[in-house]
Design a protein around this motif. Structure first.
Motif, PDB file in Angstrom:
ATOM      1  N   GLU A  25       0.552  -1.195   0.138  1.00  0.00           N
ATOM      2  CA  GLU A  25       0.076  -0.346  -0.248  1.00  0.00           C
ATOM      3  C   GLU A  25       0.814   0.743  -0.368  1.00  0.00           C
ATOM      4  N   ASN A  26       0.512   2.122  -0.785  1.00  0.00           N
ATOM      5  CA  ASN A  26       0.978   3.179  -0.713  1.00  0.00           C
ATOM      6  C   ASN A  26       0.479   4.546  -1.372  1.00  0.00           C
ATOM      7  N   PRO A  27       0.394   5.751  -0.959  1.00  0.00           N
ATOM      8  CA  PRO A  27      -0.480   6.920  -1.862  1.00  0.00           C
ATOM      9  C   PRO A  27       0.099   7.449  -3.261  1.00  0.00           C
TER      10      PRO A  27
ATOM     11  N   TYR B 194       0.761   5.156  -5.233  1.00  0.00           N
ATOM     12  CA  TYR B 194       0.240   4.135  -6.551  1.00  0.00           C
ATOM     13  C   TYR B 194      -0.780   5.103  -7.153  1.00  0.00           C
ATOM     14  N   VAL B 195      -1.712   5.952  -6.340  1.00  0.00           N
ATOM     15  CA  VAL B 195      -2.842   6.821  -7.069  1.00  0.00           C
ATOM     16  C   VAL B 195      -2.377   7.761  -7.398  1.00  0.00           C
TER      17      VAL B 195
ATOM     18  N   ARG C 127      -6.875   2.495  -6.682  1.00  0.00           N
ATOM     19  CA  ARG C 127      -7.450   1.868  -5.836  1.00  0.00           C
ATOM     20  C   ARG C 127      -5.600   2.613  -5.447  1.00  0.00           C
ATOM     21  N   THR C 128      -5.211   2.224  -4.189  1.00  0.00           N
ATOM     22  CA  THR C 128      -3.660   2.501  -3.094  1.00  0.00           C
ATOM     23  C   THR C 128      -3.009   1.060  -3.178  1.00  0.00           C
ATOM     24  N   THR C 129      -3.775   0.018  -3.003  1.00  0.00           N
ATOM     25  CA  THR C 129      -2.767  -1.361  -2.963  1.00  0.00           C
ATOM     26  C   THR C 129      -2.427  -1.812  -4.381  1.00  0.00           C
TER      27      THR C 129
END
Length: 391
Positions: free
Chosen positions: A121-123, A125-126, A200-202
């Motif tokens: 998970e990491n912002p 990625y958005v 998604r964030t993941t």
């Protein structure tokens, strides 16, 4: 008169001496014949001859056999380990850093190619997905403007400068969109199905091969930097031998030669392989050469684990020689003897001890160099010789 008396007395003494000797001799001969015909214990009639009854032969589980032609091999000793090809090993990491959100793997667990190993998970990625969708939306407009400027330029309605600007903006955005498309693919996000609604964030990290998890270097909540190893996987379906032989033996090794090897936990059971590759370099320190072997029976590979130590024999050449089983030959003071059947009656056997010269050996057979000293169909005691000769 006196002479006649003395003569009679002398004859009587002679007779008295002869009769007891005759009786003693008769008694010994009768006793010996009785022992031979009613053998109760093993007896020998000479140093090289052995008599025994049929009951003794059977109760001692003795076995008769003949010489036979046996293949003897020249062997080269080797040692090494079981291993797998490089393409069957994978150290899984991520192209993009992130916090481990979910992982449920343990070492030894079986995984399939394409299976989700863990999620990150990491912002950021958005942001990447946002950039892709924006570039995709811009490209539609820029493509339309580029086509319009192109047509106007052909009709000399607009300037060449406007056309080149539209072409440049369209090309730059096209490159940006394609780059973002590749990045999303590396994140296992499908660019073709990405929309504003499914950002998604993941991201999920998938297994690149079938195999078993050998190491888990992450845990839930830890931050995984990009390209850092998270999980290692090994596919054991193509396990093979990596052996080492001494430099002096390399000229004897050829591709296709048979290898017999065993494991440390069970030296009595041998497995088969064949020489597949021969290294072209010599190890500088121990002067050894690497041999790559493929297993003959791949179905038995489930017993093997990469890294297991093995001892092996490479079969170089085969020679057919007359031989006897090892149990038929007894060593005494550096010489070797066998028991040859001399006579076989309905209820008794007679064996004669003969010396043999031995040559090559394998696990069960011994070459007899002086086989011509024995009759062609001679029978030998191949089980029980040791107990007879050494008693």
């Amino acid at each position: 008169m006196n002479n006649n008396f003395k003569k009679r007395m002398k004859n009587q003494v002679f007779i008295y001496l002869i009769v007891p000797l005759f009786l003693i001799g008769s008694s010994c001969e009768t006793k010996n014949e009785t022992l031979i015909s009613n053998v109760k214990i093993l007896e020998t009639t000479s140093l090289d001859t052995y008599n025994l009854t049929k009951n003794q032969f059977q109760s001692s589980q003795m076995v008769l056999g003949r010489m036979e032609m046996t293949s003897f091999y020249e062997l080269v000793k080797a040692n090494g380990k079981l291993d797998v090809p490089p393409e069957n090993c994978a150290e899984v990491s991520s192209y993009f850093g992130g916090t481990v959100k979910e992982i449920r793997l343990l070492p030894g667990e079986r995984v399939k190619k394409g299976q989700i190993l863990f999620t990150l998970e990491n912002p950021d990625y958005v942001q990447m997905q946002q950039d892709f969708l924006e570039a995709k939306g811009q490209l539609a407009y820029l493509n339309s403007d580029y086509e319009r400027q192109k047509n106007l330029a052909q009709d000399n309605v607009t300037s060449q400068k406007n056309f080149l600007k539209a072409e440049s903006e369209y090309t730059v955005t096209s490159v940006k969109l394609e780059a973002l498309r590749k990045k999303l693919s590396l994140m296992n996000i499908s660019p073709n199905t990405l929309t504003l609604e499914n950002i998604r964030t993941t991201v999920a990290v998938l297994s690149p091969i079938n195999g078993y998890v050998t190491e888990v270097a992450i845990s839930k909540g830890t931050f995984l930097n990009q390209s850092k190893m998270a999980i290692s996987i090994m596919d054991t379906d193509h396990i093979h031998l990596e052996l080492n032989i001494f430099e002096k033996d390399i000229s004897k090794i050829n591709i296709g030669q048979v290898i017999h090897f065993n494991l440390q936990d069970n030296r009595s059971e041998a497995y088969k392989a064949k020489v597949h590759l021969i290294s072209k370099t010599v190890h500088a320190e121990n002067r050894t050469v690497g041999i790559h072997g493929h297993l003959v029976d791949g179905q038995r590979s489930n017993r093997f684990y990469p890294g297991m130590y093995v001892e092996a024999e490479i079969f170089i050449s085969s020679l057919a020689k007359m031989s006897l089983p090892q149990d038929a030959i007894v060593e005494i003071d550096g010489k070797y003897y066998v028991l040859v059947l001399q006579n076989a009656l309905a209820d008794a056997y007679t064996f004669v001890k003969k010396e043999v010269k031995i040559g090559l050996t394998n696990k069960n057979q011994v070459e007899v160099l002086n086989f011509q000293d024995f009759k062609e169909n001679a029978k030998f005691l191949i089980n029980g010789s040791f107990n007879l000769i050494t008693e």
